[in-house]
Design a protein around this motif. Sequence first.
Motif, PDB file in Angstrom:
ATOM      1  N   PHE A 104      13.849 -19.913  12.925  1.00 31.62           N
ATOM      2  CA  PHE A 104      12.518 -20.005  12.309  1.00 31.62           C
ATOM      3  C   PHE A 104      11.314 -19.200  13.443  1.00 31.62           C
ATOM      4  O   PHE A 104      11.662 -19.250  14.408  1.00 31.62           O
ATOM      5  CB  PHE A 104      11.954 -21.391  11.963  1.00 31.62           C
ATOM      6  CG  PHE A 104      12.114 -22.511  13.349  1.00 31.62           C
ATOM      7  CD1 PHE A 104      11.176 -22.565  14.202  1.00 31.62           C
ATOM      8  CD2 PHE A 104      13.072 -23.204  13.336  1.00 31.62           C
ATOM      9  CE1 PHE A 104      11.079 -23.454  15.190  1.00 31.62           C
ATOM     10  CE2 PHE A 104      13.188 -24.252  14.253  1.00 31.62           C
ATOM     11  CZ  PHE A 104      12.380 -24.295  15.134  1.00 31.62           C
ATOM     12  N   THR A 262      16.663 -27.123  13.360  1.00 33.46           N
ATOM     13  CA  THR A 262      15.565 -26.741  12.465  1.00 33.46           C
ATOM     14  C   THR A 262      14.802 -28.059  11.983  1.00 33.46           C
ATOM     15  O   THR A 262      13.645 -28.209  12.136  1.00 33.46           O
ATOM     16  CB  THR A 262      16.014 -25.932  11.148  1.00 33.46           C
ATOM     17  OG1 THR A 262      16.456 -24.885  11.756  1.00 33.46           O
ATOM     18  CG2 THR A 262      14.518 -25.465  10.336  1.00 33.46           C
ATOM     19  N   TYR A 266      10.977 -29.393  13.256  1.00 28.39           N
ATOM     20  CA  TYR A 266       9.903 -29.386  12.289  1.00 28.39           C
ATOM     21  C   TYR A 266       9.242 -31.087  12.184  1.00 28.39           C
ATOM     22  O   TYR A 266       8.367 -31.249  12.096  1.00 28.39           O
ATOM     23  CB  TYR A 266      10.166 -28.837  11.084  1.00 28.39           C
ATOM     24  CG  TYR A 266      10.231 -27.428  10.837  1.00 28.39           C
ATOM     25  CD1 TYR A 266       8.877 -26.903  11.470  1.00 28.39           C
ATOM     26  CD2 TYR A 266      10.952 -26.685  10.373  1.00 28.39           C
ATOM     27  CE1 TYR A 266       8.733 -25.507  11.272  1.00 28.39           C
ATOM     28  CE2 TYR A 266      11.056 -25.313  10.262  1.00 28.39           C
ATOM     29  CZ  TYR A 266       9.743 -24.566  10.807  1.00 28.39           C
ATOM     30  OH  TYR A 266       9.833 -23.336  10.523  1.00 28.39           O
ATOM     31  N   PRO A 284       6.821 -24.797   8.430  1.00 31.75           N
ATOM     32  CA  PRO A 284       7.929 -24.212   7.540  1.00 31.75           C
ATOM     33  C   PRO A 284       7.293 -22.953   6.526  1.00 31.75           C
ATOM     34  O   PRO A 284       8.057 -21.971   6.344  1.00 31.75           O
ATOM     35  CB  PRO A 284       8.275 -25.550   6.638  1.00 31.75           C
ATOM     36  CG  PRO A 284       7.852 -26.597   7.380  1.00 31.75           C
ATOM     37  CD  PRO A 284       6.839 -26.302   8.240  1.00 31.75           C
ATOM     38  N   ALA A 287       8.189 -20.064   8.561  1.00 36.22           N
ATOM     39  CA  ALA A 287       9.523 -19.901   9.180  1.00 36.22           C
ATOM     40  C   ALA A 287       9.869 -18.271   8.971  1.00 36.22           C
ATOM     41  O   ALA A 287      10.562 -17.867   9.956  1.00 36.22           O
ATOM     42  CB  ALA A 287      10.400 -20.763   8.480  1.00 36.22           C
ATOM     43  N   LEU A 303      14.680 -25.521   4.840  1.00 32.82           N
ATOM     44  CA  LEU A 303      13.899 -25.171   4.235  1.00 32.82           C
ATOM     45  C   LEU A 303      14.003 -25.369   2.696  1.00 32.82           C
ATOM     46  O   LEU A 303      12.795 -25.620   2.096  1.00 32.82           O
ATOM     47  CB  LEU A 303      13.388 -23.886   4.702  1.00 32.82           C
ATOM     48  CG  LEU A 303      12.978 -23.572   6.094  1.00 32.82           C
ATOM     49  CD1 LEU A 303      13.173 -21.951   6.533  1.00 32.82           C
ATOM     50  CD2 LEU A 303      11.906 -23.850   6.381  1.00 32.82           C
TER      51      LEU A 303
END
Length: 307
Positions: A104, A262, A266, A284, A287, A303
Amino acid sequence: MKKTLIALSMALLTPAMASAENYSIGTGGQSGTYYPFGGALAKVWTDNIDNISVKAEVSAASVENTIKVVRGDMLTGLAMGNVVLDAYEGVGKFPTKMPVNVLFALYPNLVHAMSLKDSGISSVLDMKGKRVSLGAPGSGTAVTSAALLESMGIDVEKDIKAVYLNYSETTNALSNGQIDAGFIVGGQGVGAVTQFALTKDIQILSIPADAQKKFIGEYPAYSSYTIPADVYKGVNAVDTLSIWNVLVVKADMSEEMAYQLTKTAYENIDKVRQVVKAAEMTTPENASRLAGVPLHPGAEKYLAEQQ
């Protein structure tokens, strides 16, 4: 005897099994933003993902991190988007296409073309014939600064006296009069420039609009950016260029590993923001800021779940 052999075999296997759970994230020099950012991510992953331990590794940054990720020496690494794009396409510092994906995007890096106010340098074009630090060898700064100067008609081999110094070495050399100008490509408020401005009267040179347009035409991963006044002591607003930083991973990383990295990053990004303000841009929504290099399928999976 048989039990002894089994015990000995297990003893020999144990260190190998343990080392398979230890990973590193490639960062940069300790005076930049990559190192604290990578350290904060490493702690988040270590604390929240079972059976892995991640440490931040000091490096020459983008190029070195990308190469080591591809070699399998690093789990992931922070890198400037233009370097990762070059690796994916097999151009620039990379003679062949590299199997890289982006986990990301992180935050934008900004071109800081610097000199002291009394240096007699008032524009990037005035660097001709001067001693100029282009950045550490193997860094994204070195790639960007050389490309920018060439785009503006300055031959880095003939028109300047190029040296290759990291962030702190660049500011120290400027302070001591060992060089006339230098480049740092880092996040807004990068520590090395902040500290430099507290001790010296510095200037950050604006990149003219026509030069920006030409450069972006040649390198579409970049965009225009204005550093607001007083981000650095005594420095007015600066028109410059930006390039997004990303986390680069090897394309064959397992989908589950990429997903967990990921997701965990986040879900714990507030902890990273406590260490690095630039992580406010790590969302996000941002990303996929780097066009041209695919996101890893594991990252895409996470995502997609957020939509």
